[in-house]
Each structure stands twice: as C-alpha cells, then as structure tokens.
Enzyme design. Structure first.
Site, PDB file in Angstrom:
ATOM      1  N   PRO A 209       0.785  -1.248   0.000  1.00  0.00           N
ATOM      2  CA  PRO A 209       0.000   0.000   0.000  1.00  0.00           C
ATOM      3  C   PRO A 209       0.814   1.294   0.000  1.00  0.00           C
ATOM      4  O   PRO A 209       0.839   2.042   0.983  1.00  0.00           O
ATOM      5  CB  PRO A 209      -0.843  -0.129   1.273  1.00  0.00           C
ATOM      6  CG  PRO A 209       0.031  -0.926   2.188  1.00  0.00           C
ATOM      7  CD  PRO A 209       0.752  -1.913   1.317  1.00  0.00           C
ATOM      8  N   CYS A 210       1.451   1.585  -1.131  1.00  0.00           N
ATOM      9  CA  CYS A 210       2.174   2.856  -1.230  1.00  0.00           C
ATOM     10  C   CYS A 210       1.213   4.042  -1.188  1.00  0.00           C
ATOM     11  O   CYS A 210       1.644   5.176  -0.958  1.00  0.00           O
ATOM     12  CB  CYS A 210       3.038   2.886  -2.490  1.00  0.00           C
ATOM     13  SG  CYS A 210       2.151   2.617  -4.031  1.00  0.00           S
TER      14      CYS A 210
END
Length: 245
Positions: A209-210
């Site tokens: 989850p950037c």
C-alpha cells in the site's frame, strides 16, 4: 512442441507479431546473419531467409549462433497474467512460479500489456485469466476492508526497495505514514528521497500500500496510478475503519 506453433505459417505469424508467448516453443534461424533468435526478437528478417528449429540444440547443429539482442540461450521465465474489473478501474495481475510479480491499475488493456512487457523484457508472457484470480480476489478484499490476503510475492528490486515495500505493508489500513517515517522504519532516516522513489517503483498496487504514504504535511503527493485513485483508496479504508470501530 506447442500446438499453436506447429506449422511454419503459424510460426512466421508469431514472429511478425513478436509473440512473447511463443518464446521457447521454437527458435528462428536467419541464414543471412548466421544467428538464431526467440520469436519475439525485435529483428526483422525476410521470410525467405528464415528457418525454424524446435530447439536451441537443433539451431546450433545447423551452424547458427545465439542472437546477442534477444539472447535465446538465457532461461525463459513464464509470467501468466490476466485482467479484472475493480471499483478503481481495470487491473492486471501477473505471476511467476514464485508468486505475484505485478499488479497494476489502468484503463487500457493494450497499454497495460505494454507496461508488463517493458517491466519483464526477458519473460514469456501468457494470458491466463485463471492465473490472475488469486491476486484479483486479494485486491477485491483489500478494496472492501483494507486488509489484503497474504499472497506469495515475486519481488524484483534492490534491498532498499524491498525493505520499503515491506514497511508499507506494515502500515495499518485506514492510517498513513510520511516518507520520513518510512525512512526511519527501515533504519535509513536520511533516505527520504529513496523511499519516495521506491514507492513510485512499487510493482504491486494496493496490496503493497504505497497509497498510505503521504508528505510530512499530510498532503497526498503523487501516486503511480493517479492521485484520484489514492484519494479513493484512503477514503475507503477510513470508512471501513470507522465501521469496524
């Protein structure tokens, strides 16, 4: 020999379209240059100068040497990929025997295939919707409640990139962290710019989850798959967290 490439006509058609799914199924020998190539090689021989071989050994026995451009003697890795529709648009998932290698978001199948091919220039790409199912199911679950199913990953990156990607997966759903905080989490407090670059190079959308990384002032900054998608992802996760509370 793969049935789809059992005739010279089918093999030449594969060469004309640079079909990477044909790599390994046969080899293309070029009489005028004395080399043999993968079907996907970017070279453009004339049909009259081409002969087909079932194996590298057969091509070498005919006196040909390996092409330096496409390197047909190097091992061929197969990536199976497929598409799926999501609330955030089209998704493409590609996996090797080791695990999920790529999960990207987009709008155009052709552009997404080209992105896949550019990222893995030596791989044999085979479209297989069933092979993409585990990643697409994991993506759907993550979009539903922010929690991803634990899938094996085939990550290709530097030690720093892999450390950053692991740190991203440790950020709880519904929360965010700054690039500086991620840099401290991996023990590299001065590597803020490198952390940002690793986020931009993230090959596995949402599951790594950037989108949960923001600027120190809380601003969203950029996102490989569009700031609007980043906003939507964070909003969904916050809503799911509030419901769970």
């Amino acid at each position: 020999m793969t049935t789809a490439y059992s005739t010279d006509t089918a093999r030449w058609a594969a060469i004309e379209r640079r079909d990477r799914a044909a790599d390994g199924a046969f080899f293309c020998g070029v009489r005028t240059t004395g080399i043999y190539c993968r079907p996907s090689c970017s070279g453009r021989p004339l049909r009259k100068n081409v002969a087909f071989y079932d194996s590298r050994e057969a091509a070498r026995a005919a006196g040909l040497r390996a092409c330096l451009r496409c390197r047909p003697d190097e091992p061929i890795e197969t990536l199976a990929y497929g598409f799926g529709d999501t609330p955030l648009g089209l998704a493409l998932a590609a996996s090797s025997e080791a695990g999920l290698a790529l999960l990207i978001l987009g709008q155009d199948r052709t552009e997404m295939r080209e992105d896949l091919a550019a990222r893995f220039p030596r791989a044999r790409l085979v479209e297989d919707e069933t092979a993409a199912t585990p990643a697409l199911v994991a993506l759907a679950r993550a979009l539903d409640n922010g929690r991803a199913i634990d899938l094996p990953l085939d990550e290709r990156g530097t030690d720093l990139q892999r450390a950053v990607w692991k740190a991203l997966r440790d950020i709880p759903a519904g929360t965010t962290a700054s690039y500086a905080e991620v840099a401290r989490a991996i023990g590299r407090p001065l590597a803020v710019r490198a952390v940002a670059q690793a986020c931009g190079a993230n090959p596995v959308a949402v599951l790594t989850p950037c989108h949960r990384v923001v600027r120190s002032d809380g601003g969203l900054s950029g996102y490989r798959w569009g700031v609007e998608r980043k906003q939507a992802l964070l909003a969904r996760e916050r809503a799911a967290k509030e419901i769970a509370a």
